[in-house]
Design a protein around this motif. Structure first.
Motif, PDB file in Angstrom:
ATOM      1  N   GLN A  39      44.502  22.659  40.560  1.00 43.11           N
ATOM      2  CA  GLN A  39      45.869  22.193  40.360  1.00 43.11           C
ATOM      3  C   GLN A  39      46.874  23.341  40.274  1.00 43.11           C
ATOM      4  OE1 GLN A  39      46.518  18.805  40.567  1.00 43.11           O
ATOM      5  NE2 GLN A  39      44.364  18.969  41.173  1.00 43.11           N
ATOM      6  N   VAL A  40      46.394  24.570  39.993  1.00 41.63           N
ATOM      7  CA  VAL A  40      47.332  25.696  39.884  1.00 41.63           C
ATOM      8  C   VAL A  40      47.981  26.003  41.227  1.00 41.63           C
ATOM      9  CG1 VAL A  40      46.051  26.687  37.956  1.00 41.63           C
ATOM     10  CG2 VAL A  40      45.557  27.470  40.283  1.00 41.63           C
ATOM     11  N   PHE A  41      47.372  25.539  42.326  1.00 41.53           N
ATOM     12  CA  PHE A  41      47.936  25.781  43.658  1.00 41.53           C
ATOM     13  C   PHE A  41      48.970  24.728  44.036  1.00 41.53           C
ATOM     14  CE2 PHE A  41      43.887  27.945  43.677  1.00 41.53           C
ATOM     15  CZ  PHE A  41      44.158  29.135  44.324  1.00 41.53           C
ATOM     16  N   LYS A  42      49.084  23.688  43.233  1.00 38.69           N
ATOM     17  CA  LYS A  42      49.950  22.566  43.604  1.00 38.69           C
ATOM     18  C   LYS A  42      51.397  22.967  43.849  1.00 38.69           C
ATOM     19  CE  LYS A  42      50.986  17.794  42.354  1.00 38.69           C
ATOM     20  NZ  LYS A  42      50.764  16.711  41.372  1.00 38.69           N
ATOM     21  N   PRO A  43      52.014  23.821  42.983  1.00 36.83           N
ATOM     22  CA  PRO A  43      53.413  24.223  43.268  1.00 36.83           C
ATOM     23  C   PRO A  43      53.576  24.895  44.619  1.00 36.83           C
ATOM     24  CG  PRO A  43      52.780  24.832  41.032  1.00 36.83           C
ATOM     25  CD  PRO A  43      51.528  24.399  41.715  1.00 36.83           C
ATOM     26  N   LEU A  44      52.544  25.615  45.053  1.00 41.04           N
ATOM     27  CA  LEU A  44      52.652  26.336  46.322  1.00 41.04           C
ATOM     28  C   LEU A  44      52.628  25.405  47.518  1.00 41.04           C
ATOM     29  CD1 LEU A  44      50.277  29.249  45.346  1.00 41.04           C
ATOM     30  CD2 LEU A  44      52.647  29.562  46.052  1.00 41.04           C
ATOM     31  N   GLU A  45      52.125  24.185  47.342  1.00 36.68           N
ATOM     32  CA  GLU A  45      52.076  23.242  48.458  1.00 36.68           C
ATOM     33  C   GLU A  45      53.468  22.960  49.000  1.00 36.68           C
ATOM     34  OE1 GLU A  45      49.551  22.174  50.133  1.00 36.68           O
ATOM     35  OE2 GLU A  45      48.083  23.174  48.848  1.00 36.68           O
ATOM     36  N   LEU A  46      54.478  23.010  48.136  1.00 35.48           N
ATOM     37  CA  LEU A  46      55.857  22.828  48.601  1.00 35.48           C
ATOM     38  C   LEU A  46      56.243  23.915  49.590  1.00 35.48           C
ATOM     39  CD1 LEU A  46      57.521  22.037  45.148  1.00 35.48           C
ATOM     40  CD2 LEU A  46      57.052  20.395  46.976  1.00 35.48           C
ATOM     41  N   LEU A  47      55.834  25.146  49.279  1.00 33.90           N
ATOM     42  CA  LEU A  47      56.154  26.280  50.158  1.00 33.90           C
ATOM     43  C   LEU A  47      55.403  26.159  51.475  1.00 33.90           C
ATOM     44  CD1 LEU A  47      57.570  28.979  50.594  1.00 33.90           C
ATOM     45  CD2 LEU A  47      55.681  30.097  49.388  1.00 33.90           C
ATOM     46  N   TRP A  48      54.106  25.808  51.393  1.00 32.91           N
ATOM     47  CA  TRP A  48      53.327  25.693  52.632  1.00 32.91           C
ATOM     48  C   TRP A  48      53.884  24.550  53.498  1.00 32.91           C
ATOM     49  CZ3 TRP A  48      52.408  29.959  51.113  1.00 32.91           C
ATOM     50  CH2 TRP A  48      51.548  30.352  50.103  1.00 32.91           C
ATOM     51  N   HIS A  49      54.401  23.499  52.859  1.00 35.65           N
ATOM     52  CA  HIS A  49      54.987  22.387  53.600  1.00 35.65           C
ATOM     53  C   HIS A  49      56.234  22.849  54.364  1.00 35.65           C
ATOM     54  CE1 HIS A  49      55.377  17.993  54.216  1.00 35.65           C
ATOM     55  NE2 HIS A  49      56.677  18.269  54.317  1.00 35.65           N
ATOM     56  N   SER A  50      57.080  23.623  53.682  1.00 37.85           N
ATOM     57  CA  SER A  50      58.279  24.161  54.356  1.00 37.85           C
ATOM     58  C   SER A  50      57.887  25.075  55.501  1.00 37.85           C
ATOM     59  CB  SER A  50      59.141  24.920  53.348  1.00 37.85           C
ATOM     60  OG  SER A  50      59.649  24.065  52.366  1.00 37.85           O
ATOM     61  N   LEU A  51      56.886  25.909  55.289  1.00 39.34           N
ATOM     62  CA  LEU A  51      56.396  26.818  56.334  1.00 39.34           C
ATOM     63  C   LEU A  51      55.945  26.019  57.549  1.00 39.34           C
ATOM     64  CD1 LEU A  51      55.356  29.588  57.384  1.00 39.34           C
ATOM     65  CD2 LEU A  51      53.242  29.147  56.113  1.00 39.34           C
ATOM     66  N   ASP A  52      55.189  24.970  57.308  1.00 35.16           N
ATOM     67  CA  ASP A  52      54.677  24.157  58.396  1.00 35.16           C
ATOM     68  C   ASP A  52      55.816  23.536  59.202  1.00 35.16           C
ATOM     69  OD1 ASP A  52      52.034  23.007  59.437  1.00 35.16           O
ATOM     70  OD2 ASP A  52      53.262  21.202  59.200  1.00 35.16           O
ATOM     71  N   GLU A  53      56.847  23.069  58.510  1.00 33.64           N
ATOM     72  CA  GLU A  53      57.967  22.435  59.215  1.00 33.64           C
ATOM     73  C   GLU A  53      58.756  23.433  60.053  1.00 33.64           C
ATOM     74  OE1 GLU A  53      60.391  20.014  56.708  1.00 33.64           O
ATOM     75  OE2 GLU A  53      59.012  18.338  57.034  1.00 33.64           O
ATOM     76  N   TRP A  54      58.907  24.634  59.530  1.00 34.81           N
ATOM     77  CA  TRP A  54      59.573  25.683  60.328  1.00 34.81           C
ATOM     78  C   TRP A  54      58.815  25.912  61.638  1.00 34.81           C
ATOM     79  CZ3 TRP A  54      63.798  28.929  60.050  1.00 34.81           C
ATOM     80  CH2 TRP A  54      64.565  28.890  58.882  1.00 34.81           C
ATOM     81  N   LEU A  55      57.497  26.067  61.526  1.00 29.63           N
ATOM     82  CA  LEU A  55      56.693  26.394  62.705  1.00 29.63           C
ATOM     83  C   LEU A  55      56.660  25.231  63.690  1.00 29.63           C
ATOM     84  CD1 LEU A  55      53.763  28.257  60.893  1.00 29.63           C
ATOM     85  CD2 LEU A  55      55.607  29.279  62.232  1.00 29.63           C
ATOM     86  N   VAL A  56      56.611  24.004  63.181  1.00 30.91           N
ATOM     87  CA  VAL A  56      56.642  22.832  64.059  1.00 30.91           C
ATOM     88  C   VAL A  56      57.969  22.764  64.808  1.00 30.91           C
ATOM     89  CG1 VAL A  56      56.732  20.304  64.087  1.00 30.91           C
ATOM     90  CG2 VAL A  56      54.969  21.474  62.754  1.00 30.91           C
ATOM     91  N   LEU A  57      59.066  23.044  64.094  1.00 29.87           N
ATOM     92  CA  LEU A  57      60.384  23.018  64.728  1.00 29.87           C
ATOM     93  C   LEU A  57      60.485  24.057  65.840  1.00 29.87           C
ATOM     94  CD1 LEU A  57      63.331  22.114  64.908  1.00 29.87           C
ATOM     95  CD2 LEU A  57      63.855  23.831  63.180  1.00 29.87           C
ATOM     96  N   ILE A  58      60.037  25.266  65.545  1.00 20.88           N
ATOM     97  CA  ILE A  58      60.110  26.333  66.552  1.00 20.88           C
ATOM     98  C   ILE A  58      59.234  25.981  67.745  1.00 20.88           C
ATOM     99  CG2 ILE A  58      59.550  28.748  67.004  1.00 20.88           C
ATOM    100  CD1 ILE A  58      60.410  29.378  64.153  1.00 20.88           C
ATOM    101  N   ALA A  59      58.064  25.405  67.492  1.00 28.34           N
ATOM    102  CA  ALA A  59      57.181  25.001  68.595  1.00 28.34           C
ATOM    103  C   ALA A  59      57.851  23.938  69.455  1.00 28.34           C
ATOM    104  CB  ALA A  59      55.865  24.473  68.025  1.00 28.34           C
ATOM    105  N   THR A  60      58.549  23.016  68.825  1.00 32.00           N
ATOM    106  CA  THR A  60      59.265  21.960  69.556  1.00 32.00           C
ATOM    107  C   THR A  60      60.336  22.547  70.455  1.00 32.00           C
ATOM    108  OG1 THR A  60      58.871  20.421  67.735  1.00 32.00           O
ATOM    109  CG2 THR A  60      60.597  19.837  69.308  1.00 32.00           C
ATOM    110  N   GLU A  61      61.096  23.494  69.891  1.00 34.45           N
ATOM    111  CA  GLU A  61      62.158  24.115  70.679  1.00 34.45           C
ATOM    112  C   GLU A  61      61.587  24.960  71.812  1.00 34.45           C
ATOM    113  OE1 GLU A  61      65.310  23.457  70.428  1.00 34.45           O
ATOM    114  OE2 GLU A  61      64.887  22.074  68.802  1.00 34.45           O
ATOM    115  N   LEU A  62      60.460  25.627  71.547  1.00 33.87           N
ATOM    116  CA  LEU A  62      59.809  26.395  72.610  1.00 33.87           C
ATOM    117  C   LEU A  62      59.412  25.478  73.759  1.00 33.87           C
ATOM    118  CD1 LEU A  62      57.482  28.827  70.595  1.00 33.87           C
ATOM    119  CD2 LEU A  62      59.286  29.513  72.171  1.00 33.87           C
TER     120      LEU A  62
END
Length: 909
Positions: free
Chosen positions: A355-378
């Motif tokens: 559970q100590v990793f749970k706060p970081l899931e928010l960050l990994w979620h944002s990271l994933d969305e950035w990369l998906v967006l860039i892939a879409t634009e590519l």
């Protein structure tokens, strides 16, 4: 017998009378007569001498102007001290530093002397030149028993020294618990600040004195900063005093969160923070989980700031990675931390620790969305045949006074529906994406690549800290595969990002293989720089030649058994020290330096392929070498292969060249590159032609009746060896012939010498990590290890310097280069070896020749000519000492004599 004793007693009395008749009249001489007696407390002798003397007992002598009373108090000579006081010695007389006899007695714990001085009215409140009183001295040394006696005579227990420090300050700093308690019981001010505003608690924390800090806090000490705002907690963290931090938190729980926030402070040393948090986390499971959860929350906040284009990239990147490193360190060393290899928190494991990793899931979620967006634009740009620069962010148009750029976020925030967000989160801005490109816009990939890469590195670190060493998290592998195209785009734009953030590529061959073609496309020079930059990362700066602190650090080699003695000393040497530098001395020779090291590598290169050791065999062309499949005839062959690997690894580590060339297939083995049938040509050209013929022709109707098994030499006897399970019954056909050729190649080139390869790599990887050597191909590895096979004389001339009177236009210099042009390639190699200690030129030519302290050009120095004088050299500085010969013929003759007779063996020249 009685008569003899009587004579002895009479003699003793006579000597005593003779010695104590009188003191010299002048005080200067008299005091040096009395001083050794006072130091030994010979009060009777001192009394006799003073009885018939006009000596001034307060006479101050020596550089520090002390009296005999100072000497007695300092040495604990109680009887002499009392005698001097009765004779009128001043108990309050101050020496040049302002110290009274009472100061000295207190400093040295002379209790009886202190008591007598106090009886004779010694003033306990006198300060020396630094403002120290007797009570300060007792506090410094923790002499509590004496302090109890002294405080009864002290008018102010809080008397200050020149820095405003009381006895309580110094007792707390030195950790004297009973002394602190005594002072507090005597009314010492627990919160009294010195001139810089530092309280006793501040002093206790500055030196990590847990016990005295606890006493102060228990008695109500206030938590106060000094005048510069430095707090007791700051001092504890700066010193890595985890136990003292624990005490502070017990009395001031709010300080726990302060420590967590300190992880963002670049000025604090990371290892000290780790030390503190490591100690705190060991106290209980709950404390451990609380620390990790808090660190995860701070890391998440910093990560979202980093993803915001308005933030300072460098500061936020360093802060995020610093916090994550600390988080991972604490996670690994927690109380009874599991090591079962379960990827906790990333494979659905719902344990408290996951559970100590749970706060970081928010960050990994944002990271994933950035990369998906860039892939879409590519993808859009590919379809429209448009350049990626159409993805732009508009930087102007903000209201006056605005200081930040809106975060760049994806147009559809649907994925955020079930995700709670905080004030620090970064979501892509749909409006910004759609803004039209103009002169003030920037390529979004250029703007975001480094930011996203830093967060990716943090994600990898968090995944890895839950896995056993050497294993890559399945979740992270899935992540890289998912965002493969975007990550390749990042690496294409900036290949060095692999070394800055994508360490996982170097550590995980499965992932690196996806990016290797991009790395291999970079200039060889750049890859060499990256290689050595990261090979020596974290090592202390050192010369290329290690300067040992003792004889045990020197590799002492016997010339008559250079291979075996080298093998013995290298196997016993400290690997970490050898990585930093090497010192070599040949037994019975005085020379030791860079030239000797290079000579050692050069000779060992020849010895490694010496047929007597049966380790390597010559290839078909006679110029390269391959591990000998029959090396087992030498019982120590695997130990020797391991040693050969160490030598080549050491040479590469220290940029030393080896005088040996291997087959392409062996370089591939070092790099972990699969061999192919063309590599067979180096050991059996005819067999390679046959394999080529099979691949080039249809074998369906030829009736070859080949099977997936071959006859080969096994321990001196020919045996049928299957190429794969059941190979003897599997026919080779047109459809499977390529597999057959590859398996035959692997048998001949790899399986037959697998133990030898493994032993060699074991030694090689002690100094060269597999992750770094993979940056090169087999041709480049040969250049790194052995340098250029030919010597370019024009390049040599171009990169030569002249000194001690020589110029390029001088006749002797022109003759010298004409001789170099005339002599054979072998003699040029001898000349190079004679001057530099190495027979090879490094990649890049003579401009990259190394000396004792780095790059050092080939140099020719003038030497006065005398008949028959030979040239000499200083290999550490690549200098040829060339006499001013009267003719070209004499120069050539003398030079060749020196080369053929003196190429080995160096002095301290």
């Amino acid at each position: 017998m009685e008569r003899a004793m009587e004579q002895l007693n009479r003699l003793t009395r006579s000597l005593r009378r003779a010695r104590t008749v009188e003191l010299p009249e002048d005080n200067e001489t008299a005091v040096y007569t009395l001083m050794p007696m006072v130091m030994a407390d010979q009060h009777r002798s001192v009394s006799e001498l003073l009885s018939n003397s006009k000596f001034d007992v307060n006479y101050a002598f020596g550089r520090v102007k002390r009296s005999l009373l100072h000497i007695a108090a300092n040495c604990g000579s109680v009887e002499c001290l009392v005698l001097l006081l009765k004779k009128g010695a001043d108990p309050n007389y101050q020496d040049i530093s302002g110290c009274t006899p009472l100061h000295l007695a207190a400093r040295n714990g002379q209790k009886k002397c202190m008591s007598k001085l106090l009886e004779y009215s010694a003033d306990v409140n006198i300060c020396n030149n630094e403002g120290l009183t007797a009570i300060h001295w007792l506090a410094v040394n923790g002499r509590t028993e004496l302090l109890h006696d002294l405080v009864q005579h002290v008018s102010d227990v809080d008397v200050e020294d020149a820095m405003g420090q009381t006895a309580l300050h110094v007792a707390c700093q030195n950790g004297h618990k009973t002394t602190v308690q005594c002072l507090l019981d005597s009314g010492a001010d627990i919160n009294r600040p010195n001139v810089s505003g530092a309280t006793p608690l501040y002093f206790a924390c500055s030196h990590g004195q847990r016990d005295t800090a606890q006493i102060l806090l228990l008695r109500g000490a206030k938590y106060l900063p000094d005048k510069n705002g430095v707090t007791p907690l700051d001092l504890c963290v700066q010193g890595g005093y985890g136990e003292t931090c624990e005490v502070l938190i017990q009395y001031h729980p709010r300080l726990f969160q302060t420590i967590i926030q300190m992880t963002q402070n670049e000025e604090l040393r990371e290892n000290m923070l780790r030390q503190v948090l490591e100690h705190l986390s060991q106290q209980s499971e709950n404390q451990y989980l609380k620390i990790l959860t808090s660190l995860a929350e701070v890391a998440t906040t910093n990560g979202h700031k980093l993803l915001s284009l308005s933030s300072n990239y460098d500061a936020q990147m360093k802060s995020l990675l610093r916090i994550v490193r600390i988080f991972c360190h604490v996670f690994r060393i927690g109380p009874s931390s599991p090591s079962n290899g379960i990827d906790m928190g990333y494979n659905g494991n719902k344990t408290p620790r996951s559970q100590v990793f749970k706060p970081l899931e928010l960050l990994w979620h944002s990271l994933d969305e950035w990369l998906v967006l860039i892939a879409t634009e590519l993808m859009k740009n590919k379809k429209n045949s448009a350049d990626i620069t159409s993805i732009l962010l508009k930087q102007k148009g903000h209201d006056q006074g605005a200081t930040s750029i809106p975060p760049f976020e994806p147009p559809e925030p649907k994925s955020y529906e079930n995700l709670s967000t905080g004030p620090g989160e970064s979501k892509p801005d749909a409006v910004a994406v759609k803004q039209e490109a103009n002169a003030d816009c920037q390529d979004v990939i250029s703007m975001t690549a480094n930011r996203l890469s830093a967060v990716i590195q943090a994600f990898y670190m968090c995944c890895s800290c839950q896995m056993p060493p050497g294993m890559t998290s399945p979740r992270f592998i899935e992540f890289v595969c998912k965002h493969d195209e975007v990550l390749k785009c990042f690496v294409n734009r900036n290949p060095k990002i692999i070394f800055d953030h994508f360490h996982f590529l170097l550590e995980c061959p499965e992932l690196m293989s996806r990016f290797m073609h991009i790395i291999k496309a970079q200039p060889f020079k750049d890859r060499c720089e990256w290689f050595y930059e990261h090979l020596h990362l974290g090592q202390p700066d050192s010369d290329m030649v290690h300067r040992p602190v003792n004889e045990n650090d020197i590799l002492l080699i016997h010339r008559d058994s250079i291979f075996r003695s080298s093998c013995e000393v290298v196997s016993k040497a400290n690997c970490a020290k050898l990585k930093q530098g090497i010192a070599v001395r040949f037994h019975g020779e005085e020379g030791m330096g860079q030239g000797v090291v290079r000579e050692w590598f050069d000779i060992l290169s020849n010895e490694i392929v010496n047929p007597d050791y049966a380790l390597f065999t010559q290839s078909a062309d006679g110029t390269t070498f391959q591990p000998n499949s029959n090396s087992y005839v030498n019982p120590d062959h695997l130990n020797y292969f391991r040693f050969a690997g160490q030598i080549l690894g050491l040479a590469l580590n220290h940029r030393q060249l080896v005088n040996i060339y291997f087959t392409r297939s062996f370089y591939k083995h070092i790099l972990g590159i699969p061999v192919n049938y063309q590599d067979v040509a180096s050991i059996d050209p005819e067999y390679a032609k046959n394999l080529q013929w099979i691949l080039d022709n249809d074998i369906s109707d030829l009736g070859l009746e080949l099977t997936f098994s071959v006859e080969t030499d096994v321990f001196g006897a020919m045996e049928e060896v299957p190429l794969k399970p059941g190979g003897g019954s599997i026919l080779v056909t047109q459809n499977n012939k390529a597999e057959y050729v590859q398996l035959v190649t692997e048998l001949r080139m790899t399986r037959a010498i697998q133990p030898q390869i493994n032993a060699f790599l074991q030694g090689f990887h002690m100094f060269i990590p597999p992750s770094l050597i993979q940056l090169f191909d087999e041709y480049e590895l040969e250049l790194l290890l052995s340098g250029m096979p030919e010597i370019d004389v024009s390049d040599w001339i171009k990169n030569t310097e002249y000194t001690s009177g020589y110029e390029r236009e001088d006749p002797v210099i022109q003759w010298f280069w004409e001789v170099v042009e005339d002599i054979t390639q072998e003699e040029r190699v001898l000349l190079l070896q004679f001057v530099t200690g190495s027979s090879r030129v490094p990649h890049g030519g003579f401009a990259n020749i190394m000396g004792g302290s780095g790059l050092q050009n080939f140099t020719i120095a003038a030497v006065p000519y005398t008949p028959n004088l030979l040239p000499t050299s200083s290999t550490c500085i690549n200098m040829l000492k060339l006499p001013e010969y009267p003719s070209k013929e004499i120069l050539k003759d003398r030079l060749l004599v020196a080369l053929h007779c003196g190429s080995y063996g160096y002095t301290m020249a």
